[in-house]
Design a protein around this motif. Structure first.
Motif, short mmCIF file in Angstrom:
data_model
loop_
_atom_site.label_atom_id
_atom_site.label_comp_id
_atom_site.label_asym_id
_atom_site.label_seq_id
_atom_site.Cartn_x
_atom_site.Cartn_y
_atom_site.Cartn_z
N PRO A 231 -7.72 65.80 67.47
CA PRO A 231 -8.68 66.91 67.54
C PRO A 231 -8.03 68.27 67.84
N SER A 232 -6.83 68.27 68.41
CA SER A 232 -6.16 69.53 68.71
C SER A 232 -5.44 70.12 67.50
N TRP A 233 -5.39 69.36 66.41
CA TRP A 233 -4.70 69.83 65.21
C TRP A 233 -5.67 70.60 64.32
N PRO A 234 -5.16 71.38 63.35
CA PRO A 234 -6.02 72.22 62.51
C PRO A 234 -7.06 71.42 61.71
N ALA A 235 -8.22 72.00 61.54
CA ALA A 235 -9.28 71.37 60.74
C ALA A 235 -9.05 71.72 59.27
N GLU A 236 -7.86 71.39 58.78
CA GLU A 236 -7.44 71.68 57.41
C GLU A 236 -7.24 70.36 56.66
N LYS A 237 -7.62 70.37 55.39
CA LYS A 237 -7.49 69.17 54.56
C LYS A 237 -6.02 68.79 54.38
N ILE A 238 -5.72 67.51 54.56
CA ILE A 238 -4.35 67.02 54.38
C ILE A 238 -4.06 66.90 52.88
N VAL A 239 -2.87 67.33 52.48
CA VAL A 239 -2.42 67.24 51.09
C VAL A 239 -1.30 66.19 51.05
N PHE A 240 -1.44 65.20 50.17
CA PHE A 240 -0.57 64.03 50.17
C PHE A 240 0.37 64.01 48.96
N TYR A 241 1.63 63.65 49.19
CA TYR A 241 2.60 63.44 48.12
C TYR A 241 3.31 62.11 48.37
N SER A 242 3.27 61.24 47.36
CA SER A 242 3.79 59.88 47.51
C SER A 242 4.59 59.46 46.29
N PRO A 243 5.62 58.63 46.47
CA PRO A 243 6.27 58.00 45.31
C PRO A 243 5.24 57.21 44.50
N GLY A 244 5.53 57.05 43.22
CA GLY A 244 4.62 56.31 42.35
C GLY A 244 4.65 54.81 42.62
N THR A 245 3.71 54.11 42.03
CA THR A 245 3.54 52.68 42.32
C THR A 245 4.66 51.82 41.75
N ASP A 246 5.49 52.35 40.82
CA ASP A 246 6.65 51.62 40.33
C ASP A 246 7.84 51.75 41.26
N SER A 247 7.70 52.56 42.29
CA SER A 247 8.80 52.85 43.20
C SER A 247 8.92 51.78 44.28
N GLY A 248 10.17 51.38 44.57
CA GLY A 248 10.39 50.47 45.68
C GLY A 248 10.07 51.11 47.02
N THR A 249 10.17 52.45 47.07
CA THR A 249 9.81 53.17 48.29
C THR A 249 8.31 53.03 48.55
N TYR A 250 7.51 53.13 47.50
CA TYR A 250 6.06 52.91 47.62
C TYR A 250 5.80 51.49 48.11
N ASP A 251 6.47 50.52 47.50
CA ASP A 251 6.27 49.12 47.87
C ASP A 251 6.62 48.88 49.34
N TYR A 252 7.71 49.49 49.77
CA TYR A 252 8.13 49.29 51.16
C TYR A 252 7.13 49.93 52.12
N PHE A 253 6.68 51.13 51.79
CA PHE A 253 5.68 51.82 52.63
C PHE A 253 4.38 51.01 52.66
N ASP A 254 4.04 50.45 51.52
CA ASP A 254 2.85 49.60 51.44
C ASP A 254 2.98 48.40 52.37
N GLU A 255 4.17 47.83 52.40
CA GLU A 255 4.39 46.62 53.21
C GLU A 255 4.35 46.91 54.70
N VAL A 256 5.03 47.98 55.14
CA VAL A 256 5.19 48.18 56.58
C VAL A 256 4.19 49.16 57.20
N ILE A 257 3.54 49.98 56.37
CA ILE A 257 2.56 50.93 56.90
C ILE A 257 1.15 50.60 56.40
N LEU A 258 0.97 50.52 55.11
CA LEU A 258 -0.37 50.27 54.57
C LEU A 258 -0.83 48.84 54.80
#
Length: 324
Positions: A172-199
């Motif tokens: 709540p102490s952070w700005p009331a601004e919309k977050i803008v997201f940039y992510s590797p594509g779904t063919d990326s191993g980086t996406y897969d790894y983020f999916d596994e350990v975060i998502l």
């Protein structure tokens, strides 16, 4: 430290030819000169000039390491043409399965379904580790609030929940601004790894801009105060004047924290997968992969990743020798 900038396949081949011309001239000047002979086994191997071609594809995260290796290799084997595409880990495995490549670079372990397809295609393969990476979460330099995020906060930011996410939703102490997201594509191993350990298998936020080109992700985050993104550690180091790195659970990714396993859960090994038949039947392919393992530690550090312990490279070379 030399910066290795990412090249397209054509540019890589072009640089290989250019460096090859230099290497050829050096070899010509040394022909028949006994005093130029070295007792070093690696140098003796490089004096044996090969001809042929080697093809690889795969992870954009691994690409800077392989590009650096290609540039160095061209000086020792100027008549070997090495072409390396960057289709992402998943896209690279598709070409590997189709028999189009001799090796496939990956920023994650091969999936069971990919193993099954390779078996169906009659392709035996071997996994070889190259380096460590710390998947890096980055924000715009003007973002002075999201400096240290927990895994739970990362999940709240990145998992789709049907809402238009604002920074103030996370704290709540952070700005009331919309977050803008940039992510590797779904063919990326980086996406897969983020999916596994975060998502943890949940859907990535729908509003994210996806790209297999990490440089585009860098530009996106650097150009918007409210942006957040993630990609390999080397791309952060290459662009740290444009980005702020985010600590995760109080730990910043550095060579030391990544190697020590302290930067969790976003530390990971990087691999190349080789086709066993190519290592046996294609002398140029074997020689290139051998050169890669012999130099991967130095090249990893040169482009901003973390070398493996030397015994792991020695083990990889022994495994490779067994494929002959």
């Amino acid at each position: 430290m030399k910066k290795w900038k990412y090249l397209t396949m054509t540019a890589v081949m072009g640089s290989a030819l250019m460096l090859g011309a230099c290497g050829g001239e050096s070899a010509q000047n040394g022909n028949g000169t006994e005093t130029n002979a070295s007792t070093d086994a690696g140098q003796e191997a490089s004096d044996e000039k090969l001809q042929g071609s080697v093809a690889g594809d795969g992870s954009s995260t691994v690409a800077p390491i392989i590009e650096a290796v290609v540039e160095e290799y061209a000086g020792t084997q100027p008549d070997v043409k090495v072409s390396v595409g960057v289709s992402g880990t998943g896209g690279g495995f598709e070409k590997f399965i189709a028999g189009e490549t001799d090796f496939s670079n990956a920023s994650r372990n091969i999936k069971d379904e990919e193993k099954a397809k390779l078996e169906e295609a009659g392709i035996d393969f071997t996994e070889l580790a190259l380096a460590y990476d710390g998947l890096s979460v980055v924000v715009n330099p003007e973002n002075d609030w999201a400096q240290d995020l927990t895994v739970e906060q990362l999940q709240k930011i990145w998992i789709e929940d049907g809402t238009e996410k604002k920074w103030s939703d996370i704290d709540p102490s952070w700005p009331a601004e919309k977050i803008v997201f940039y992510s590797p594509g779904t063919d990326s191993g980086t996406y897969d790894y983020f999916d596994e350990v975060i998502l943890d298998g949940a859907d990535l936020v729908n509003a994210a801009t996806l790209s297999e080109d990490d440089n585009m992700l860098v530009q996106g985050v650097a150009g918007d105060k409210n942006a957040i993104g993630f990609f390999g550690y080397a791309y952060y180091l290459e662009n740290k004047d444009k980005l702020n790195i985010v600590k995760v659970n109080g730990v910043e990714p550095t060579n030391e924290t990544i190697e020590a396993g302290e930067y969790t859960p976003l530390s990971r090994p990087l691999f190349t997968y080789v086709k066993n038949s190519a290592m046996k039947d294609n002398e140029a392919a074997y020689d290139f992969i051998q050169f890669t393992l012999e130099n991967a530690g130095d090249m990893a550090e040169a482009v901003g990743y973390v070398r493996l312990p030397e015994e792991q490279y020695a083990e990889g070379l022994k495994t490779l020798e067994g494929l002959k």
